[in-house]
Design an enzyme around this catalytic site. Structure first.
Site, PDB file in Angstrom:
ATOM      1  N   LYS A  78       0.845  -1.196   0.000  1.00 53.44           N
ATOM      2  CA  LYS A  78       0.000   0.000   0.000  1.00 53.44           C
ATOM      3  C   LYS A  78       0.881   1.248   0.000  1.00 53.44           C
ATOM      4  O   LYS A  78       1.916   1.285   0.688  1.00 53.44           O
ATOM      5  CB  LYS A  78      -0.920  -0.021   1.226  1.00 53.44           C
ATOM      6  CG  LYS A  78      -1.971   1.083   1.247  1.00 53.44           C
ATOM      7  CD  LYS A  78      -2.927   0.912   2.427  1.00 53.44           C
ATOM      8  CE  LYS A  78      -3.979   2.007   2.491  1.00 53.44           C
ATOM      9  NZ  LYS A  78      -4.929   1.840   3.614  1.00 53.44           N
ATOM     10  N   SER A 153      -9.709   2.022   2.664  1.00 52.04           N
ATOM     11  CA  SER A 153      -8.812   2.711   1.768  1.00 52.04           C
ATOM     12  C   SER A 153      -7.811   1.798   1.063  1.00 52.04           C
ATOM     13  O   SER A 153      -7.145   2.227   0.117  1.00 52.04           O
ATOM     14  CB  SER A 153      -8.030   3.782   2.539  1.00 52.04           C
ATOM     15  OG  SER A 153      -7.234   3.191   3.563  1.00 52.04           O
ATOM     16  N   SER A 177     -10.062  -0.357   6.930  1.00 49.51           N
ATOM     17  CA  SER A 177      -9.477  -0.203   5.593  1.00 49.51           C
ATOM     18  C   SER A 177      -8.788  -1.439   5.038  1.00 49.51           C
ATOM     19  O   SER A 177      -8.399  -1.437   3.860  1.00 49.51           O
ATOM     20  CB  SER A 177      -8.490   0.971   5.583  1.00 49.51           C
ATOM     21  OG  SER A 177      -9.186   2.188   5.677  1.00 49.51           O
TER      22      SER A 177
END
Length: 490
Positions: A78, A153, A177
């Site tokens: 990420k 996210s 997330s």
């Protein structure tokens, strides 16, 4: 090379140890697969092809032993996890050109395990959002239906794994997330106990809530990944010194006698009927495996969203002060004075959702409102923690839906932030209490995956993996593939 896109980490490891494939071949196939599918999924912001192939070559020359189970395995990261000399943007214009000079601790652990980082994955800007539509760079699509959001996210981390671009990724979870995008994409996502994995080098959003965790296609793969990234870190003062067990050690043990709680608030109004039905069937599956499943109450969980958006936004407003255009990242060219540099850089560099949360957090912390908002939220957070503590006095595990609905359409909720915020109502209490939570596939609604959330007591990830693995062995939800992965068969 035979289709590797849906192979487990152990299967890939066996192929590497037996030299049926080399690490270089595996990494090259990974980039070929990414190039083949990226226009449909849009999960990566940055690819690391040259360095990844060089790393694979070095690993091949060193040799892969049977004991080093993750050596040569491709992993996606990420883009809010700092990677030395590799662009790290947090999906923000503010960091569009930021190449860190150090690695996050979790990256050091990735490299110590000889895993190979193939690129940085898309996300909501600074991890603020639940659909990955708040990225400055692109909108990632759901692996099962490219008209749907992948969740957020960590939307890029989830969609990349579910579509077979990579077998493993790292995400971060501040209010759901990791678990929410895992649920939306039909894969396994683990948010470990707060402190289990070092946050050093994770670009901070809500410092008392953030936690890094793995996303994979199976429970065992997930446990193997968490083994590699867990442990105390002297560079993170909130890192825990608790011992790290082998999370795969109890997989396959029966769960007879396990006591599982099902909070009635998690199946209340707002939860889609088919999602509720899938979770109730999952409860029956656990009963058939010998566990006891009983209804309990978490009475203060209904306040979780309000508490979270005060505490998380307050912490964000403080953490994001460092992005001022002076030391690194974006700097406005429209600046005649020092004040112009600060004001214009932040006005032009941050997106709408980030600015909304900075303003909300700054207001909550301001003199005259601190007691009414931040202090009150902190008090209710304690009540939420106490609710969980009471349940875990009598139960080993809590289950419920990960999300109230399955994945929704791109653009459907982006202009309605309050509705978007309430989508996290089932995941947020776990972060407020610092507990571990994971999502595993447990059904389908309108051909889209439904996620089952498992919540454990502090540092009880091994219990969660044992239960999740038992569930996975007697169901086939994890084995179903999106069309984009079926099409990968060669």
């Amino acid at each position: 090379m035979a289709n590797f896109y849906d192979k487990s980490l152990e299967e890939l490891h066996d192929l590497l140890v037996s030299k049926e494939i080399t690490a270089v071949e595996l990494i090259q196939e990974t980039f070929d697969r990414i190039n083949e599918t990226e226009s449909a999924i849009d999960s990566f912001i940055t690819l690391n092809e040259e360095k990844a192939l060089a790393m694979a070559k070095a690993i091949d020359e060193k040799g892969i032993t049977e004991e080093n189970i993750l050596a040569g395995i491709p992993i996606g990261i990420k883009d809010n996890i700092v990677t030395k000399d590799l662009l790290t943007t947090a999906a923000s214009k503010m960091l569009y050109n930021f190449e860190p000079i150090y690695d996050a601790t979790v990256m050091e652990k990735v490299y110590q395990s000889d895993m190979i980082a193939v690129g940085k994955l898309n996300m909501d800007e600074f991890a603020m959002g639940g659909s990955t539509e708040n990225s400055y760079f692109k909108e990632t699509k759901n692996a099962w239906d490219q008209t749907k959001v992948p969740g957020g996210s960590s939307g890029g981390s989830a969609a990349a794994v579910a579509s077979g671009q990579i077998p493993l990724s790292l995400g971060s979870d501040t209010g759901g997330s990791i678990r929410q995008p895992a649920a939306f994409n039909g894969i396994v996502g683990m948010k470990p106990t707060y402190g289990r994995v070092s946050r050093f080098g994770l670009i901070a959003f809500g410092s008392s809530l953030d936690q890094i965790g793995p996303l994979t296609r199976s429970v065992k793969d997930n446990a193997l990944a968490l083994n590699a990234i867990s442990g105390f870190d002297p560079k993170d003062s909130t890192s825990s010194g608790s011992s790290v067990p082998d999370f795969t050690a109890n997989l396959g043990d029966d769960i007879k006698g396990m006591k599982i709680a099902l909070p009635k608030e998690y199946l209340d109004k707002g939860v889609n009927a088919e999602v509720k039905d899938a979770v109730l069937k999952a409860a029956d599956t656990f009963r058939s495996l010998g566990a006891t499943v009983e209804e309990v109450s978490l009475p203060h969980s209904k306040h979780g969203v309000a508490v979270y958006y005060i505490i998380a936004s307050s912490e964000a407003s403080s953490n994001l002060q460092r992005f001022d255009g002076i030391r690194y990242g974006y700097r406005s060219e429209n600046a005649a004075t020092l004040e112009d540099v600060y004001v214009n850089t932040r006005s032009e560099g941050f997106g709408d959702e980030v600015k909304r949360r900075i303003m909300l957090g700054t207001f909550s912390l301001s003199a005259g409102y601190f007691d009414a908002y931040f202090k009150k939220a902190a008090q209710v957070r304690t009540l939420i923690r106490e609710d969980f503590k009471k349940v875990f006095a009598d139960y080993d595990l809590i289950i419920g839906p990960t999300t109230p609905t399955v994945a929704y359409g791109i653009g459907e909720k982006i202009d309605d932030p309050v509705t978007m915020y309430t989508s996290d109502i089932l995941t947020i209490p776990v972060n407020l209490a610092g507990l571990p939570g994971m999502s595993i596939p447990c059904g389908f609604s309108n051909d889209l995956p439904v996620g089952l959330q498992l919540i454990g007591n502090h540092f009880a990830e091994d219990t969660m993996y044992k239960a999740a693995y038992s569930f996975e062995q007697v169901t086939d939800f994890h084995a179903k593939k999106p069309e984009i992965l079926k099409g990968a068969n060669k």
